[in-house]
Design a protein around this motif. Structure first.
Motif, PDB file in Angstrom:
ATOM      1  N   ASP A 127       0.829  -1.210   0.000  1.00  0.00           N
ATOM      2  CA  ASP A 127       0.000   0.000   0.000  1.00  0.00           C
ATOM      3  C   ASP A 127       0.862   1.257   0.000  1.00  0.00           C
ATOM      4  O   ASP A 127       0.535   2.258  -0.648  1.00  0.00           O
ATOM      5  N   LEU A 128       1.962   1.203   0.721  1.00  0.00           N
ATOM      6  CA  LEU A 128       2.846   2.362   0.814  1.00  0.00           C
ATOM      7  C   LEU A 128       3.462   2.695  -0.538  1.00  0.00           C
ATOM      8  O   LEU A 128       3.601   3.865  -0.912  1.00  0.00           O
ATOM      9  N   LEU A 129       3.816   1.671  -1.306  1.00  0.00           N
ATOM     10  CA  LEU A 129       4.477   1.898  -2.589  1.00  0.00           C
ATOM     11  C   LEU A 129       3.500   2.283  -3.695  1.00  0.00           C
ATOM     12  O   LEU A 129       3.861   2.997  -4.630  1.00  0.00           O
ATOM     13  N   VAL A 130       2.275   1.814  -3.598  1.00  0.00           N
ATOM     14  CA  VAL A 130       1.307   2.061  -4.661  1.00  0.00           C
ATOM     15  C   VAL A 130       0.689   3.441  -4.564  1.00  0.00           C
ATOM     16  O   VAL A 130       0.505   4.149  -5.560  1.00  0.00           O
ATOM     17  N   ILE A 131       0.376   3.878  -3.327  1.00  0.00           N
ATOM     18  CA  ILE A 131      -0.318   5.159  -3.157  1.00  0.00           C
ATOM     19  C   ILE A 131       0.683   6.302  -3.220  1.00  0.00           C
ATOM     20  O   ILE A 131       1.608   6.375  -2.410  1.00  0.00           O
ATOM     21  N   ARG A 132       0.513   7.178  -4.192  1.00  0.00           N
ATOM     22  CA  ARG A 132       1.404   8.331  -4.345  1.00  0.00           C
ATOM     23  C   ARG A 132       0.568   9.569  -4.605  1.00  0.00           C
ATOM     24  O   ARG A 132      -0.478   9.509  -5.246  1.00  0.00           O
ATOM     25  N   SER A 133       1.041  10.688  -4.096  1.00  0.00           N
ATOM     26  CA  SER A 133       0.357  11.946  -4.355  1.00  0.00           C
ATOM     27  C   SER A 133       0.657  12.407  -5.769  1.00  0.00           C
ATOM     28  O   SER A 133       1.682  12.039  -6.356  1.00  0.00           O
ATOM     29  N   PRO A 134      -0.201  13.237  -6.369  1.00  0.00           N
ATOM     30  CA  PRO A 134       0.027  13.723  -7.743  1.00  0.00           C
ATOM     31  C   PRO A 134       1.345  14.481  -7.854  1.00  0.00           C
ATOM     32  O   PRO A 134       1.679  15.310  -6.999  1.00  0.00           O
ATOM     33  N   GLY A 135       2.084  14.174  -8.888  1.00  0.00           N
ATOM     34  CA  GLY A 135       3.345  14.860  -9.115  1.00  0.00           C
ATOM     35  C   GLY A 135       4.530  14.239  -8.404  1.00  0.00           C
ATOM     36  O   GLY A 135       5.672  14.624  -8.667  1.00  0.00           O
ATOM     37  N   ASN A 136       4.292  13.295  -7.526  1.00  0.00           N
ATOM     38  CA  ASN A 136       5.382  12.637  -6.810  1.00  0.00           C
ATOM     39  C   ASN A 136       5.919  11.500  -7.662  1.00  0.00           C
ATOM     40  O   ASN A 136       5.175  10.577  -8.038  1.00  0.00           O
ATOM     41  N   ASN A 139       8.924   5.835  -6.927  1.00  0.00           N
ATOM     42  CA  ASN A 139       8.507   4.533  -7.447  1.00  0.00           C
ATOM     43  C   ASN A 139       7.775   4.657  -8.784  1.00  0.00           C
ATOM     44  O   ASN A 139       6.840   3.899  -9.075  1.00  0.00           O
ATOM     45  N   ASP A 140       8.222   5.620  -9.590  1.00  0.00           N
ATOM     46  CA  ASP A 140       7.643   5.823 -10.916  1.00  0.00           C
ATOM     47  C   ASP A 140       8.548   5.145 -11.945  1.00  0.00           C
ATOM     48  O   ASP A 140       9.648   5.630 -12.230  1.00  0.00           O
ATOM     49  N   PRO A 141       8.125   4.020 -12.509  1.00  0.00           N
ATOM     50  CA  PRO A 141       9.012   3.287 -13.435  1.00  0.00           C
ATOM     51  C   PRO A 141       9.288   4.024 -14.739  1.00  0.00           C
ATOM     52  O   PRO A 141      10.298   3.751 -15.397  1.00  0.00           O
ATOM     53  N   THR A 142       8.456   4.951 -15.128  1.00  0.00           N
ATOM     54  CA  THR A 142       8.652   5.646 -16.409  1.00  0.00           C
ATOM     55  C   THR A 142       9.766   6.679 -16.358  1.00  0.00           C
ATOM     56  O   THR A 142      10.406   6.962 -17.380  1.00  0.00           O
ATOM     57  N   SER A 143      10.008   7.272 -15.203  1.00  0.00           N
ATOM     58  CA  SER A 143      11.019   8.332 -15.121  1.00  0.00           C
ATOM     59  C   SER A 143      12.248   7.942 -14.304  1.00  0.00           C
ATOM     60  O   SER A 143      13.247   8.660 -14.317  1.00  0.00           O
ATOM     61  N   SER A 144      12.209   6.841 -13.615  1.00  0.00           N
ATOM     62  CA  SER A 144      13.323   6.473 -12.725  1.00  0.00           C
ATOM     63  C   SER A 144      14.479   5.894 -13.526  1.00  0.00           C
ATOM     64  O   SER A 144      14.305   5.391 -14.647  1.00  0.00           O
ATOM     65  N   MET A 160      11.951  -1.259  -5.883  1.00  0.00           N
ATOM     66  CA  MET A 160      11.233  -0.023  -6.202  1.00  0.00           C
ATOM     67  C   MET A 160      12.045   0.811  -7.192  1.00  0.00           C
ATOM     68  O   MET A 160      13.256   0.587  -7.353  1.00  0.00           O
ATOM     69  N   CYS A 161      11.364   1.724  -7.815  1.00  0.00           N
ATOM     70  CA  CYS A 161      11.988   2.601  -8.801  1.00  0.00           C
ATOM     71  C   CYS A 161      12.279   3.966  -8.172  1.00  0.00           C
ATOM     72  O   CYS A 161      11.372   4.636  -7.684  1.00  0.00           O
ATOM     73  N   VAL A 162      13.555   4.352  -8.202  1.00  0.00           N
ATOM     74  CA  VAL A 162      13.961   5.629  -7.611  1.00  0.00           C
ATOM     75  C   VAL A 162      14.862   6.374  -8.598  1.00  0.00           C
ATOM     76  O   VAL A 162      15.182   5.866  -9.679  1.00  0.00           O
ATOM     77  N   HIS A 163      15.288   7.549  -8.195  1.00  0.00           N
ATOM     78  CA  HIS A 163      16.051   8.418  -9.082  1.00  0.00           C
ATOM     79  C   HIS A 163      17.413   8.710  -8.478  1.00  0.00           C
ATOM     80  O   HIS A 163      17.514   9.167  -7.335  1.00  0.00           O
ATOM     81  N   ARG A 164      18.436   8.469  -9.275  1.00  0.00           N
ATOM     82  CA  ARG A 164      19.804   8.686  -8.802  1.00  0.00           C
ATOM     83  C   ARG A 164      20.025  10.123  -8.341  1.00  0.00           C
ATOM     84  O   ARG A 164      20.651  10.375  -7.323  1.00  0.00           O
ATOM     85  N   GLN A 165      19.513  11.061  -9.090  1.00  0.00           N
ATOM     86  CA  GLN A 165      19.725  12.470  -8.768  1.00  0.00           C
ATOM     87  C   GLN A 165      19.158  12.812  -7.384  1.00  0.00           C
ATOM     88  O   GLN A 165      19.768  13.543  -6.612  1.00  0.00           O
ATOM     89  N   ILE A 166      17.987  12.254  -7.057  1.00  0.00           N
ATOM     90  CA  ILE A 166      17.372  12.516  -5.754  1.00  0.00           C
ATOM     91  C   ILE A 166      18.201  11.885  -4.638  1.00  0.00           C
ATOM     92  O   ILE A 166      18.486  12.517  -3.624  1.00  0.00           O
ATOM     93  N   LEU A 167      18.617  10.627  -4.847  1.00  0.00           N
ATOM     94  CA  LEU A 167      19.384   9.932  -3.810  1.00  0.00           C
ATOM     95  C   LEU A 167      20.706  10.631  -3.544  1.00  0.00           C
ATOM     96  O   LEU A 167      21.102  10.831  -2.389  1.00  0.00           O
ATOM     97  N   VAL A 168      21.413  11.004  -4.607  1.00  0.00           N
ATOM     98  CA  VAL A 168      22.727  11.644  -4.452  1.00  0.00           C
ATOM     99  C   VAL A 168      22.598  13.014  -3.803  1.00  0.00           C
ATOM    100  O   VAL A 168      23.441  13.416  -2.991  1.00  0.00           O
TER     101      VAL A 168
END
Length: 547
Positions: A127-136, A139-144, A160-168
């Motif tokens: 449930d935590l991974l599926v529910i996301r607010s708009p624009g967040n 865990n977005d596979p299209t942009s990660s 899960m799908c994350v973004h290197r730029q955010i993590l770094v």
């Protein structure tokens, strides 16, 4: 925490199929369990439904039938979630459903197995991974561009799908692990996402929530939805991965949020373990320890324990509401008694408060002796205050000076009879408490002081004793009589005779005199029977050896 990276496209070690938890292929028994839980059928305190209410036409097995048939066949299997989706293959479905259904009842208590807890944790994570607010984009596979796999010791593994730029940008740990390798092993846009694996997480769910905070614009608002226990978990993960914004947000929350006493211990323990003094932990710890302040408390304008307790003492002594005063006396006495060291309130401070009460008592008592009864109720009030302070002094074994002060108040004992008994009997209650203290060995002073006490205050005590019995609630006359007997018996034998003979005469010629017959008998045996026995004993032969 084990960290490893790879450029493979495989994010898990199993080949199970996946589907959405809201899909129709979601495990049927898991759905039945949730339905039964929602309907209250799993409440151990509720009686089972009557037979008339059961659906006899239903052919499918009930939840409890599944529990009976599957409870003994459950095995612990690692469960993986990819992109927030629970597995839906037949084997995984059967295992997770059986794990959830395997609940057993023990009397009125519901026993939840480890498999149950794992299945419920998986549902929360999904449930935590599926529910996301708009624009967040979490865990977005299209942009990660990074697939992050987290696994725990209890068999849970999620991808899960994350973004290197955010993590770094937010984590020193990820910046160190990803930046250099990323620049050297830059993959073409058409290649597979970068694979990151972190094993042995203490709590996968908390780790995910910590990563989600990196995508959050308003950490303060997000943190307000958490409780203290969860914030402590996020703080621990944030400190481990160098997520400074997360650490600061957790500390700001803990500094402002209310705690329970159990949570207070956990907070202090974790902050001590993490060594976050330079980033705000000191502000949090100031709520529970004055040692967290820079320098000593006096340099920061704070008050020492002695000053605070002395202030509380004066507030109670001068309070106007009698019921509230009684309650607060009990509270302050309890607080002082619980501190076995006795270093929180100095002896000088207690006697300073005692001197103030004694001065007011003397002034009002002498004024009443001259038939000026204005504010005469202050006699009883100050006597009650002195009684309370005396209890504290006796409890701390520092009451000797009080006894010297009280025994020396000959000016009050001389005019005692001139003050109406209804106003003065509380003063004799202080004398009675001293008798009990001496009789129990709680106050140790020279025999001259004990004799002076009896000479000045014994007759006033006899005069007030009838009123004390009638007006003082909870008075233990036998305890007081025993204390008086023992007080007289601590004196030399010749002095004992003076006080016991005076008592004997008074007891036979007045009403409601304290009965100290036991002490009188002890004195009589010491003074006469044993003396006679000693005189009748034959002379003993003493042999000495010359060396």
């Amino acid at each position: 925490m084990d960290f490893s990276t790879a450029t493979t496209t495989t994010a898990s070690k199993t080949a199970n199929g996946y589907s959405s938890p809201r899909d129709s292929s979601f495990p049927s028994s898991f759905t039945k369990f949730n339905s039964a839980l929602t309907a209250g059928l799993l409440n151990p305190m509720s009686p089972p439904p009557p037979p008339a209410m059961l659906d006899k036409s239903r052919s499918s097995p009930t939840l409890f039938e599944m529990m009976a048939s599957e409870a003994d066949t459950i095995g612990r299997v690692p469960v993986q979630i990819q992109n927030g989706v629970l597995p839906s293959s037949s084997s995984s479905s059967s295992s997770s459903a059986a794990a959830v259904a395997a609940r057993t009842t023990n009397g009125n208590h519901l026993v939840i197995s480890a498999q149950d807890k794992q299945a419920l944790a998986m549902q929360r994570i999904s449930d935590l991974l599926v529910i996301r607010s708009p624009g967040n984009q979490f865990n977005d596979p299209t942009s990660s561009d990074v697939k992050l796999t987290l696994s725990s010791k209890d068999g849970i593994s999620i991808t899960m799908c994350v973004h290197r730029q955010i993590l770094v940008a937010h984590s020193r740990f990820f910046a160190m692990k990803l930046s250099d390798r990323w620049s050297k092993q830059q993959l073409p846009p058409s290649s597979s996402p970068y694979i990151v694996e972190i094993s042995d997480c203490d709590d996968v769910e908390v780790y995910i929530e910590t990563l989600m905070l990196m995508y959050c614009r308003d950490l303060r608002k997000k943190m307000m939805r958490q409780d203290v226990s969860r914030v402590l978990g996020i703080l621990k993960v944030s400190a481990a991965i160098g997520f400074d914004a997360g650490v600061l947000s957790c500390l700001e929350y803990l500094e402002a949020a209310p705690w329970s006493e159990d949570e207070e211990y956990r907070i202090a323990s974790l902050l001590s373990e993490l060594h976050l003094e330079n980033v705000g932990a000191t502000e949090v710890l100031r709520r529970v320890s004055v040692d967290a302040s820079n320098g000593n408390s006096g340099s920061n304008g704070g008050s020492s324990n002695d000053e605070v307790l002395l202030n509380l003492l004066h507030i109670v002594l001068e309070g106007k509401d009698e019921k509230a005063r009684r309650d607060m006396k009990t509270l302050v006495s309890k607080m002082l008694r619980e501190n076995s060291s006795g270093n929180d309130l100095r002896k000088e401070s207690l006697y300073l408060a005692c001197d103030g009460c004694l001065h007011k008592l003397k002034r009002q008592f002498l004024q009443a002796a001259e038939s000026d009864l204005e504010d005469v109720d202050q006699i009883a009030r100050q006597a009650d205050n002195l009684h309370w302070i005396l209890d504290i002094l006796i409890d701390r074994q520092i009451a000797e000076e009080f006894l010297v002060m009280w025994a020396s108040l000959s000016e009050l004992s001389e005019v005692h009879a001139k003050v109406p008994v209804v106003h003065r009997y509380e003063v004799s209650s202080v004398t009675a408490r001293i008798f009990v203290g001496i009789g129990k060995g709680q106050i140790l002073t020279p025999k001259e002081v004990r004799c002076l006490l009896l000479r000045n205050w014994l007759t006033p005590f006899y005069d007030d004793f009838p009123w004390m019995k009638r007006a003082s609630k909870g008075l233990d006359r036998y305890l007081i009589e025993d204390g008086l007997s023992n007080t007289i018996l601590t004196l030399p034998l010749a002095w004992q005779q003076e006080f016991f003979l005076a008592w004997f005469d008074r007891f036979l010629n007045s009403k409601d005199c304290p009965n100290i017959q036991r002490g009188f008998e002890v004195w009589w045996r010491r003074a006469f029977w044993r003396r006679k026995e000693q005189s009748e004993e034959p002379a003993r032969l003493r042999i000495t050896e010359n060396t």
